[in-house]
Design an enzyme around this catalytic site. Structure first.
Site, short mmCIF file in Angstrom:
data_model
loop_
_atom_site.label_atom_id
_atom_site.label_comp_id
_atom_site.label_asym_id
_atom_site.label_seq_id
_atom_site.Cartn_x
_atom_site.Cartn_y
_atom_site.Cartn_z
N ARG A 5 -10.75 -11.08 1.97
CA ARG A 5 -11.69 -12.08 1.42
C ARG A 5 -11.06 -13.48 1.44
NH1 ARG A 5 -12.09 -8.84 -4.16
NH2 ARG A 5 -11.65 -7.13 -2.74
N LYS B 41 0.84 -1.20 0.00
CA LYS B 41 0.00 0.00 0.00
C LYS B 41 0.88 1.25 0.00
CE LYS B 41 -4.02 -1.69 2.62
NZ LYS B 41 -5.07 -1.45 1.64
N1 BES Z 1 -8.23 -3.49 4.31
C1 BES Z 1 -8.39 -3.10 2.97
C2 BES Z 1 -9.69 -2.33 2.71
C3 BES Z 1 -9.86 -0.99 3.33
C4 BES Z 1 -9.06 0.08 2.96
C5 BES Z 1 -10.90 -0.79 4.19
C6 BES Z 1 -9.29 1.31 3.51
C7 BES Z 1 -11.13 0.43 4.74
C8 BES Z 1 -10.31 1.50 4.40
C9 BES Z 1 -8.43 -4.32 2.05
O1 BES Z 1 -7.68 -5.39 2.45
C10 BES Z 1 -7.92 -3.86 0.72
O2 BES Z 1 -6.80 -3.45 0.66
N2 BES Z 1 -8.78 -3.90 -0.28
C11 BES Z 1 -8.45 -3.44 -1.57
C12 BES Z 1 -9.02 -4.42 -2.55
C13 BES Z 1 -8.50 -4.25 -3.95
C14 BES Z 1 -7.04 -4.65 -4.01
C15 BES Z 1 -9.33 -5.10 -4.86
C16 BES Z 1 -9.08 -2.07 -1.78
O3 BES Z 1 -10.19 -1.83 -1.28
O4 BES Z 1 -8.45 -1.24 -2.41
ZN ZN Z 2 -5.63 -5.32 1.80
#
Ligand code: BES
Ligand code: ZN
Ligand code: ZN
Length: 458
Positions: A312, A238
């Protein structure tokens, strides 16, 4: 933490009169001319946010007066614990008695301070409740919400899978529940390959944590939580601003744990099963990679498109496990997607359900307890976006649009069609402070779900 509430008893308390625009004129009629003049000189108005001390003839505080706009709003007086001087207070005023539980819950939530790493500035004011109030309901609702907040606010270093496990273990002991867990490489031998894959790069081994409570003859309610103690994104790392808040990525687990605690404390007649899939999504030479194909507990193979879509993955194994017992109701909580926040913002709990009645009940209950939720669709047409060329599925959709929906559809692939299921995609964090909701970890949809459960099972 000092308790926010005193129940009944003889301890003297300073009275706080709660007034609305409608009840204020009647209240004024009961006052002497000096006090009426005092209120006028201080330009007191019976509206939200107004608070004033009323002196007696000797100039001592006789009582306080507080304006609110809606007595049924649990957050109507949630600022009082930090606005009033330290001490013990009691509420009076027209309509207060009928709304005492909601108001008291708001008070308790407004008294929250996260004091693990620095001392509190002051003690919150405490509230004395009449014997007629439903004490356990107030006390335990506040305790469960504040438990969720504490779990989320605690930094990742101090809230790794083993720490989450210790908390669940303690709660199990308090309520004489069964507790068990599968740790590290045992997840492979017990066939939870996804939880292992996501967590294997961390020095803190992943865990599937389980708590069981209640009479076996009662309907089986299974709660599942995403417990990513820190989400670096994995090899699909990230950016700094996205990673900054990722100690909260165990927020779903915090919700499931807090709700389980509440259910047990108030002895809801259900057989409760709590499953927490806990792992750190870390970066190391043994991290899982984009392009890897992994097995799931259900036998479905998944191609990793993005290691940041880890929630997921841990959830799909836990949901498969949950469905093996055919629960009467299955609810999972997760900080699953940024897309859910784009869809409904940060302050509404987005949820999905394969059961129309369940969805309607959750929406209704949320409205009743001022814990807003909104349903998003499990639109089957988007399922094809999860196709992989080399495996049964891939963990991310080929399109970025509708990301909360495609994530929920991925999960649905692991849920038995016959099981009534709701999936919550929550922020679990207040980005700004509102009455009774300080910046930081937050329970979202928890009171809504509990209200729905009470209506069904109590
Ligand atoms: N934990 C994150 C989602 C998240 C980010 C929740 C910010 C609340 C605030 C999750 O694991 C994630 O990184 N999801 C990605 C999915 C994508 C790679 C398909 C996202 O939401 O960008
Ligand atoms: Zn994630
Ligand atoms: Zn995550």
């Amino acid at each position: 933490m000092t308790e926010s509430f005193v129940f009944g008893g003889r301890q003297t308390a300073i009275s706080v009169v709660i007034v609305t625009a409608a009840s204020y004129p009647r209240f004024l009629k009961k006052l002497g001319s000096a006090q009426v003049a005092w209120l006028e000189q201080n330009q007191f108005e019976a509206r939200a946010g107004k608070l004033l001390a009323i002196p007696d003839a000797d100039g001592n505080v006789e009582r306080f007066i507080c304006g609110v706009s809606d007595l049924a709003d649990p957050f109507a007086i949630a600022d009082l614990p930090m606005q009033l001087p330290e001490g013990l207070y009691t509420l009076e005023g027209s309509g207060v008695k009928a709304n005492i539980e909601a108001l008291a819950i708001g008070w308790g939530l407004g008294a929250y301070q996260f004091t693990r790493y620095k001392n509190a500035r002051r003690k919150p004011a405490r509230l004395k409740l009449p014997n007629s109030a439903n004490h356990p309901h107030v006390q335990e609702t506040v305790a469960a919400t504040n438990r969720v907040r504490d779990l989320i606010n605690t930094p990742a270093e101090d809230m790794m899978p083993q720490h989450i496990s210790a908390v669940v273990g303690e709660i199990a002991q308090t309520h004489a529940a069964e507790f068990q867990e599968i740790i590290g490489d045992d997840l492979l031998t017990s066939n939870y390959p996804c939880i292992h894959t996501v967590g294997r790069a961390s020095v803190h081994p992943p865990r599937l944590i389980e708590l069981l409570w209640g009479d076996k003859s009662h309907p089986l309610l299974t709660l599942v939580g995403k417990g990513i103690s820190f989400d670096s994104g994995g090899l699909n790392i990230k950016p700094s601003n996205g990673m900054r808040s990722m100690k909260k990525d165990m927020g779903g687990a915090a919700h499931a744990i807090g709700l389980a605690q509440l259910i047990m404390a108030l002895e809801l007649p259900v057989r409760l099963r709590l499953l927490v899939a806990a792992a750190e999504n870390a970066i190391s030479s043994n991290s899982f990679r984009p392009g890897d194909v992994i097995q799931t507990r259900s036998g479905i193979t998944v191609e990793i498109d993005n290691t940041d879509a880890e929630g997921r993955l841990v959830l799909c194994d836990a949901l498969t496990e949950a469905c093996e017992e055919k629960p009467d109701l299955l609810i999972d909580f997760a900080t699953l997607t940024g897309a859910a926040r784009v869809a409904v913002g940060t302050e509404i709990a987005a949820f999905f359900s394969n059961d129309k009645e369940l969805a309607a009940d959750i929406l209704d209950a949320g409205e009743q307890v001022s814990d807003p939720t909104w349903q998003l669709p499990l639109h089957r047409g988007y399922r094809s976006l999860l196709k992989s060329h080399v495996a049964d599925l891939q963990n991310c959709a080929s399109s970025p649009f509708g990301g909360a929906i495609t994530a929920a559809l991925y999960l649905q692939g692991f849920v038995d069609n016959e099981v009534s299921w709701a999936h919550f995609d929550v922020m679990a964090w207040n980005n700004r402070s509102r009455s009774g909701r300080p910046i930081g970890g937050e329970a979202m949809g928890l009171r809504a779900v509990f209200e729905m459960l009470e209506k069904r099972y109590k």
